[in-house]
Scaffold this active site. Structure first.
Site, PDB file in Angstrom:
ATOM      1  N   THR A  76       0.878  -1.054  -0.011  1.00 33.71           N
ATOM      2  CA  THR A  76       0.014  -0.066  -0.015  1.00 33.71           C
ATOM      3  C   THR A  76       0.812   1.319  -0.100  1.00 33.71           C
ATOM      4  OG1 THR A  76      -1.804  -0.920   1.087  1.00 33.71           O
ATOM      5  CG2 THR A  76      -1.507   1.232   1.353  1.00 33.71           C
ATOM      6  N   GLN A 183       1.025  -9.878  -5.670  1.00 34.79           N
ATOM      7  CA  GLN A 183       0.727 -11.167  -5.803  1.00 34.79           C
ATOM      8  C   GLN A 183       1.755 -12.080  -6.600  1.00 34.79           C
ATOM      9  OE1 GLN A 183      -1.863 -12.767  -4.161  1.00 34.79           O
ATOM     10  NE2 GLN A 183      -2.589 -11.187  -3.144  1.00 34.79           N
ATOM     11  N   THR A 244      13.429   5.349  10.217  1.00 29.12           N
ATOM     12  CA  THR A 244      14.417   4.233  10.528  1.00 29.12           C
ATOM     13  C   THR A 244      13.897   3.021  10.125  1.00 29.12           C
ATOM     14  OG1 THR A 244      14.926   5.381  12.704  1.00 29.12           O
ATOM     15  CG2 THR A 244      15.238   2.977  12.469  1.00 29.12           C
ATOM     16  N   CYS A 330     -17.110  -6.494   1.613  1.00 27.49           N
ATOM     17  CA  CYS A 330     -18.020  -6.013   2.603  1.00 27.49           C
ATOM     18  C   CYS A 330     -17.539  -4.431   2.893  1.00 27.49           C
ATOM     19  CB  CYS A 330     -18.050  -6.718   4.228  1.00 27.49           C
ATOM     20  SG  CYS A 330     -19.232  -7.942   4.535  1.00 27.49           S
TER      21      CYS A 330
HETATM   22  C1  LIG Z   1      -1.929  -7.208  -0.422  1.00 30.21           C
HETATM   23  C2  LIG Z   1      -1.785  -6.320  -1.649  1.00 30.21           C
HETATM   24  C3  LIG Z   1      -1.579  -5.095  -1.542  1.00 30.21           C
HETATM   25  C4  LIG Z   1      -1.500  -4.525  -0.221  1.00 30.21           C
HETATM   26  O1  LIG Z   1      -0.415  -4.856   0.418  1.00 30.21           O
HETATM   27  P1  LIG Z   1       0.128  -4.408   2.059  1.00 30.21           P
HETATM   28  O2  LIG Z   1       1.513  -4.838   1.919  1.00 30.21           O
HETATM   29  O3  LIG Z   1      -0.885  -5.304   2.749  1.00 30.21           O
HETATM   30  O4  LIG Z   1      -0.377  -3.031   2.154  1.00 30.21           O
HETATM   31  C5  LIG Z   1      -1.463  -4.468  -2.753  1.00 30.21           C
HETATM   32  N1  LIG Z   1      -1.555  -4.909  -3.963  1.00 30.21           N
HETATM   33  C6  LIG Z   1      -2.125  -6.223  -4.026  1.00 30.21           C
HETATM   34  C7  LIG Z   1      -2.352  -6.692  -5.649  1.00 30.21           C
HETATM   35  C8  LIG Z   1      -2.171  -6.872  -2.921  1.00 30.21           C
HETATM   36  O5  LIG Z   1      -2.470  -8.218  -3.113  1.00 30.21           O
END
Ligand SMILES: *Cc1c(COP(=O)(O)O)cnc(C)c1O
Length: 400
Positions: A76, A183, A244, A330
């Protein structure tokens, strides 16, 4: 091997930390607790050495060089740093981004925010297999376009995107290519050089490293990729991400990447075989089973299916010993069909009748066999209940 419950088949949501990654991390919580930015003593040097090793391990997984890895708290953050960073740094030179309708919220919601700030965003559709057409990317690029952001593989349908073709288009047009590979990293071969990807986001907890650590690969190329930082501070990570470093997390992330790289070829084959067995098992025991997403070119550990006439949510509720995910989200208490499944052309009803199975490193044949039997039994029961509920009404209408 005896089954232990509950069975975890939701590896797209998160993964456990691999014991080898955990073992590598442990000293960095206690005896080797130094700050990687401390330049004046051995505690700092040790931490820095460990971080550098992780940089090399992660770079090797994606065909980058160690100096191109910027550590973040997860995908994210990486997606935010990449897109907002590019947008802020290239103001005046352009005001347009291209992405797809199936991106993760951490790309889509950043784009929506940028639109409020005056950016134009083109959201490309996908075909019935869930793939973006590189020709659509070409058609969407204008002389105001700064970057294209297309994920490497989708978290719901497992559809692997034609990144190499898209990279050829962006290179030809002189536009930057960002990809969310959360992914895909560690699951399928990825090479930022051959793909022509300029910025790549990925995250620890989707590849057997801890939560709260991620990376953004920022390619060293000319012209230089300008990124305005979101955080200002100590100037860590080439000034792109002050703060950090999470040394234990980074060490675990690096070790997990090394394990993934070594095991990827065998694991991809093993998991694809288990996945196919799951689909064949369900299809042979039940009618009305449809595959969501592509048959070929999908993540080896992903299966997404709809079961006509039953709601995914009801299936999940009726199964308390297998962790699964449904084709819905949801939002504010109501169940909404997945926007990704709708984008590949599924009706609301079929999207809501969908279940995502995510297999992983610790998934066994016995677990898959159990899941087939259990899911088939539950769906048969749910369908029976539905027709029983319908039955008397049919009788009464026909008798009047
Ligand atoms: C899980 C996921 C994220 C978010 O990753 P985080 O490390 O949980 O912030 C972003 N993009 C995809 C495609 C994800 O599967």
């Amino acid at each position: 091997m005896a089954l232990t419950f509950p069975i975890y088949l939701d590896y797209h949501a998160t993964t456990p930390v691999d014991p080898r990654a955990l073992e590598a991390m442990l000293p960095y919580f206690t005896t080797q607790f130094g700050n990687a930015a401390s330049r004046s003593h051995a505690f700092g040097w040790d931490a820095e050495k460990a971080v550098d090793r992780a940089r090399r391990q992660l770079a090797a997984l994606i065909g980058a060089s160690a100096g191109e890895i910027v550590f973040t708290s997860g995908a994210t953050e990486s997606n935010n740093v990449a897109l907002k960073g590019l947008a802020a740094a290239s103001r005046g030179r352009g005001d347009h981004l291209v992405t797809s309708v199936i991106e993760h919220k951490s790309v889509l919601d950043v784009c929506r925010q940028l639109q409020k700030d005056g950016w134009q965003v083109t959201y490309l559709p996908v075909n019935a297999e869930g793939r973006v057409d590189p020709d659509d990317v070409r058609g969407a690029i204008t002389d105001r376009t700064v970057a294209v952001s297309i994920m490497a593989a989708n978290n719901e349908t497992g559809a692997i995107q034609p990144l190499a073709e898209i990279g050829a288009v962006t290179r030809e047009r002189g536009v930057l290519l960002h990809s969310d590979a959360s992914q895909a990293a560690g699951k399928i071969p990825l090479d930022v050089r051959t793909l022509g990807v300029d910025l790549l986001s990925f995250t620890g907890h989707k590849m057997y490293a801890p939560k709260g650590v991620g990376a953004l690969c920022v390619r060293r190329r000319s012209p230089r990729i300008e990124l305005a930082p979101l955080f200002h501070g100590g100037g860590h990570e080439r000034g792109i991400r002050s703060g950090t470093l999470n040394v234990p997390g980074i060490v675990g992330f690096g070790r997990a990447a090394e394990v993934n790289a070594a095991e990827l070829p065998g694991e991809a084959v093993r998991l694809a075989a288990l996945r196919d067995r799951l689909f064949e098992g369900l299809s042979s025991r039940l009618s009305g089973v449809g595959l969501n997403g592509p048959r070929e070119g999908r993540l080896p550990h992903n299966l997404n299916v709809h079961f006509t006439g039953v709601e995914g949510e009801s299936i999940l509720m009726a199964i308390d010993d297998i962790a699964l995910s449904s084709g819905s989200a949801c939002s504010s208490g109501s169940v909404e069909p997945s926007y990704v499944l709708k984008a590949i052309g599924l009706s609301d009803a079929l999207a809501l009748a969908s279940v995502r199975f995510g297999l992983g490193r610790f998934t066994t044949e016995e677990e898959v066999e159990y899941a087939v039997e259990k899911v088939a039994r539950v769906i048969t029961q749910l369908r029976g209940r539905r027709s029983a509920a319908r039955g008397p009404r049919h009788l009464s209408t026909s008798s009047t």
